[in-house]
Design an enzyme around this catalytic site. Structure first.
Site, PDB file in Angstrom:
ATOM      1  N   CYS A 140       0.824  -1.213   0.000  1.00  0.00           N
ATOM      2  CA  CYS A 140       0.000   0.000   0.000  1.00  0.00           C
ATOM      3  C   CYS A 140       0.858   1.263   0.000  1.00  0.00           C
ATOM      4  CB  CYS A 140      -0.931   0.002   1.207  1.00  0.00           C
ATOM      5  SG  CYS A 140      -2.040  -1.415   1.244  1.00  0.00           S
ATOM      6  N   HIS A 141       1.877   1.288   0.838  1.00  0.00           N
ATOM      7  CA  HIS A 141       2.717   2.489   0.919  1.00  0.00           C
ATOM      8  C   HIS A 141       4.206   2.156   0.910  1.00  0.00           C
ATOM      9  CE1 HIS A 141      -1.202   3.774   2.489  1.00  0.00           C
ATOM     10  NE2 HIS A 141      -0.948   4.819   1.726  1.00  0.00           N
TER      11      HIS A 141
END
Length: 176
Positions: A140-141
């Site tokens: 996600c990040h």
């Protein structure tokens, strides 16, 4: 010696009875409220779980659910243990030695929730992307965790959490 008048004895009895009855009534009124503040029995039962780890092979990981969260249990290889031990804690964002994160060096138990925004990192399956440090990777990040679940790169502020756990015997772990 003068005797106490009968009237006073009766008044004392009435006062004592009234106070006692009031205390019992107050306790009976408050009890349900106090009881409602303690966790329900089903919640307490979900507070711990026992896991049979006898079928986990070296290098293999499993995911179980504990308190609604994924928990990763991994039987680390000698190479993974050595890689985790070689890292200097002072070089880490959230400094922890590998020995502080495990009870038995071949077994790693982690709460599988990224400490950045609560995603579930990849790395449990052989086909998963493991990130730059051969541990877990949160796509996600872009947080990268090493073979001890410590944050090495990316926005996550802390290492993956370690749940409270204990070895009941060589084949069973109790989490919670």
């Amino acid at each position: 010696m003068a005797k106490k008048p009968k009237k006073n004895k009766r008044r004392d009895f009435l006062q004592l009875s009234t106070v006692t009855l009031g205390a019992v009534g107050t306790a009976a009124f408050i009890w349900p409220f106090l009881k409602s503040m303690s966790p329900a029995e089903d919640t307490l039962a979900a507070g711990s779980t026992e896991v049979d780890i006898s079928a986990i092979e070296e290098g293999q990981s499993i995911t179980i659910k504990w308190r609604g969260k994924p928990v990763f249990i991994k039987k680390r290889t000698k190479e993974e243990i050595d890689a985790a031990k070689m890292v200097q804690a002072s070089d880490l964002r959230d400094p922890q030695d590998d020995s502080d994160r495990v009870q038995k060096e071949e077994w790693l138990v982690l709460v599988g929730v990224c400490t950045h925004l609560g995603c579930v990192p990849l790395g449990q399956k052989v086909s998963d992307m493991k990130g730059e440090y051969d541990g877990w990777y949160c796509p996600c990040h872009g947080s990268h965790y090493d073979t001890s679940g410590r944050i090495r790169k990316g926005p996550a502020p802390k290492n993956l959490d370690i749940p409270p756990y204990a070895f009941l015997n060589d084949n069973t772990i109790k989490i919670g």
